[in-house]
Structure formats: C-alpha cells, structure tokens
Design a protein around this motif. Structure first.
Motif, PDB file in Angstrom:
ATOM      1  N   HIS A   1     -14.097   5.832  11.630  1.00  0.00           N
ATOM      2  CA  HIS A   1     -14.035   5.293  12.994  1.00  0.00           C
ATOM      3  C   HIS A   1     -14.339   6.369  14.022  1.00  0.00           C
ATOM      4  O   HIS A   1     -15.063   6.119  15.000  1.00  0.00           O
ATOM      5  CB  HIS A   1     -12.653   4.698  13.256  1.00  0.00           C
ATOM      6  CG  HIS A   1     -12.477   4.194  14.653  1.00  0.00           C
ATOM      7  ND1 HIS A   1     -11.640   4.788  15.567  1.00  0.00           N
ATOM      8  CD2 HIS A   1     -13.062   3.163  15.310  1.00  0.00           C
ATOM      9  CE1 HIS A   1     -11.704   4.146  16.715  1.00  0.00           C
ATOM     10  NE2 HIS A   1     -12.550   3.158  16.592  1.00  0.00           N
TER      11      HIS A   1
ATOM     12  N   PHE B   1     -17.144   1.698   7.196  1.00  0.00           N
ATOM     13  CA  PHE B   1     -15.823   1.475   7.796  1.00  0.00           C
ATOM     14  C   PHE B   1     -15.183   0.198   7.264  1.00  0.00           C
ATOM     15  O   PHE B   1     -14.021   0.196   6.831  1.00  0.00           O
ATOM     16  CB  PHE B   1     -15.952   1.398   9.321  1.00  0.00           C
ATOM     17  CG  PHE B   1     -14.679   1.010  10.020  1.00  0.00           C
ATOM     18  CD1 PHE B   1     -13.685   1.945  10.249  1.00  0.00           C
ATOM     19  CD2 PHE B   1     -14.482  -0.295  10.442  1.00  0.00           C
ATOM     20  CE1 PHE B   1     -12.494   1.586  10.885  1.00  0.00           C
ATOM     21  CE2 PHE B   1     -13.302  -0.664  11.083  1.00  0.00           C
ATOM     22  CZ  PHE B   1     -12.304   0.280  11.305  1.00  0.00           C
TER      23      PHE B   1
ATOM     24  N   HIS C   1     -12.645  -1.934  16.255  1.00  0.00           N
ATOM     25  CA  HIS C   1     -12.282  -1.192  15.048  1.00  0.00           C
ATOM     26  C   HIS C   1     -10.925  -0.506  15.204  1.00  0.00           C
ATOM     27  O   HIS C   1     -10.118  -0.474  14.273  1.00  0.00           O
ATOM     28  CB  HIS C   1     -13.360  -0.153  14.729  1.00  0.00           C
ATOM     29  CG  HIS C   1     -14.656  -0.757  14.286  1.00  0.00           C
ATOM     30  ND1 HIS C   1     -15.843  -0.057  14.293  1.00  0.00           N
ATOM     31  CD2 HIS C   1     -14.947  -1.997  13.821  1.00  0.00           C
ATOM     32  CE1 HIS C   1     -16.803  -0.847  13.847  1.00  0.00           C
ATOM     33  NE2 HIS C   1     -16.295  -2.019  13.562  1.00  0.00           N
TER      34      HIS C   1
ATOM     35  N   ASN D   1     -20.853   1.578  10.105  1.00  0.00           N
ATOM     36  CA  ASN D   1     -20.083   0.349  10.273  1.00  0.00           C
ATOM     37  C   ASN D   1     -19.826  -0.316   8.922  1.00  0.00           C
ATOM     38  O   ASN D   1     -18.719  -0.799   8.656  1.00  0.00           O
ATOM     39  CB  ASN D   1     -20.857  -0.597  11.200  1.00  0.00           C
ATOM     40  CG  ASN D   1     -20.127  -1.899  11.439  1.00  0.00           C
ATOM     41  OD1 ASN D   1     -19.034  -1.934  11.990  1.00  0.00           O
ATOM     42  ND2 ASN D   1     -20.744  -2.995  11.015  1.00  0.00           N
TER      43      ASN D   1
ATOM     44  N   ASN E   1     -16.386  -0.452  18.707  1.00  0.00           N
ATOM     45  CA  ASN E   1     -15.503   0.675  18.417  1.00  0.00           C
ATOM     46  C   ASN E   1     -14.059   0.359  18.822  1.00  0.00           C
ATOM     47  O   ASN E   1     -13.106   0.730  18.128  1.00  0.00           O
ATOM     48  CB  ASN E   1     -15.986   1.933  19.145  1.00  0.00           C
ATOM     49  CG  ASN E   1     -17.254   2.507  18.539  1.00  0.00           C
ATOM     50  OD1 ASN E   1     -17.562   2.272  17.371  1.00  0.00           O
ATOM     51  ND2 ASN E   1     -18.002   3.269  19.324  1.00  0.00           N
TER      52      ASN E   1
END
Length: 219
Positions: free
Chosen positions: A115, A134, A180, A131, A177
């Motif tokens: 992240h 993640f 996340h 991404n 972001n």
C-alpha cells in the motif's frame, strides 16, 4: 528518458507493457493487425518475448486471434468490462469474508508495505501491477479453493482495465489508495462485513471510471 532504460525485469514484461499501453491509449485501433516480426523490430527484442506477450494480451482480452489475419487488436467494450466487474463485485466480497477470518499480522504487514508503494506510485501501469499484488496479499489468508482461484484470474484479467481507469481519471489513484487504507483497517479490526462492503464499493468505483472512458472512446 530512453524507453529501454525503463524496461522491467524481462523482455516479455517490457513488450506486454508497451503494447498494453498503446492499445489502451488507442494508438492501435480495434481491428489493427499486430505482426510479430514488426513489433520485435520496433521494440528491439527477439520474436520470442513478443509471442509470449501476445499470449498475455490474449488472456487480458486486448487482442484476438483470427484464422486468416493473425493477431488483431480487440479494443475495449462496455459489455466486456461490465461482465468482468459484475463477476468481481459478486465474488471478491465473499472471498474477503473468508480472508479476514484467517488474516495474520504478517499477511497484513505485507499488504501495508505494498500500500505504501501504491501511494508513492504515479505511473498507471506500475500502479495497476501493484494493485493486483495488494489485493492478492489481502485475500491470500483465505482457504485455498475454487473461489480464490477464480477471483485471482478475474483480477488479472481486469489489470488492463484498471490501467485504463488510471489514465482516464488520474484522481482515481488517490481515491483507490484511500480505499485500500480503509480496507486494511477493516482487516486489522477483523471486521469481515465492512471489509466485504468496502471491497464491493471499491470495485464499483473503478467500473464507473472505466465505463466513462470507454464511452468517450466509443469503442
């Protein structure tokens, strides 16, 4: 900066990245034929990584094989992206419910490291690749099974569309972001229901951005 100096680890990744970007930016219109030898010469690589890259792009749905004309740019359609994201919105929250229950501090620390890299990244292609990593790290604790394999396959197929959404709506990178960060909080709190809901909202947000751009392109 010379493009060659920015090459990823392998020639295959380099070719995939260049061709994917060109297709997403409509450098090649739908129906354009891609010739293996011409791509290899233009990018300064052998035909082997080009052939391998074609397989990757075929899996992503960005090209298609025609019996008579060879490799053709397929372009992006609203039907394709909606079908893909409808499946993701249905399945990924279910996987999140399972993953939260088994998530360990080590799993979540790995996702937190990725992240931070996402927050520092401004290049859409590299952001999209991180991404995928993640989300894989978040859901990795879920018991191995058909659901996790299907979700991972759908996420890989969506990579090109995620890149497109970043090009079309640069501010979406910051919004994602933030999403996340919220997802990580729900995982650390062990709140599976909130993690599942946020996962669905996160995917819906990306779908809206992609739909808007595909309509603009009239592909």
């Amino acid at each position: 900066m010379n493009m060659a100096s920015k090459r990823p680890q392998t020639a295959r990744q380099y070719v995939v990245g260049v061709l994917r970007t060109e297709i997403l930016k409509a450098t090649h219109e739908a129906g354009t034929r891609l010739r293996q030898e011409e791509v290899a010469a233009r990018l300064g690589v052998s035909t082997t990584p080009v052939r391998e890259a074609f397989r990757d792009l075929l899996a992503e749905g960005l090209i298609e094989l025609d019996t008579h004309r060879g490799v053709l740019v397929r372009g992006l359609t609203l039907t394709d992206v909606r079908e893909l994201y409808e499946l993701r919105i249905l399945l990924e929250p279910r996987l999140a419910l399972k993953a939260v229950a088994f998530a360990s501090p080590a799993h979540l620390d790995a996702a937190a490291t990725t992240h931070r890299q996402l927050c520092d990244e401004q290049e859409p292609e590299r952001w999209a690749a991180l991404n995928v990593i993640f989300h894989r790290e978040l859901t990795a604790p879920a018991p191995e099974g058909r659901l996790s394999r299907i979700v991972e396959s759908l996420a890989a197929a969506a990579g090109a569309y995620v890149t497109l959404s970043m090009h079309a709506t640069p501010e979406l990178m910051a919004l994602n972001n933030a999403d996340h960060a919220e997802l990580l909080r729900h995982y650390r709190d062990g709140n599976a229901e909130r993690a599942a809901r946020k996962t669905a909202q996160h995917l819906e947000q990306t779908l809206l951005a992609i739909e808007q751009d595909v309509r603009t392109r009239s592909v």
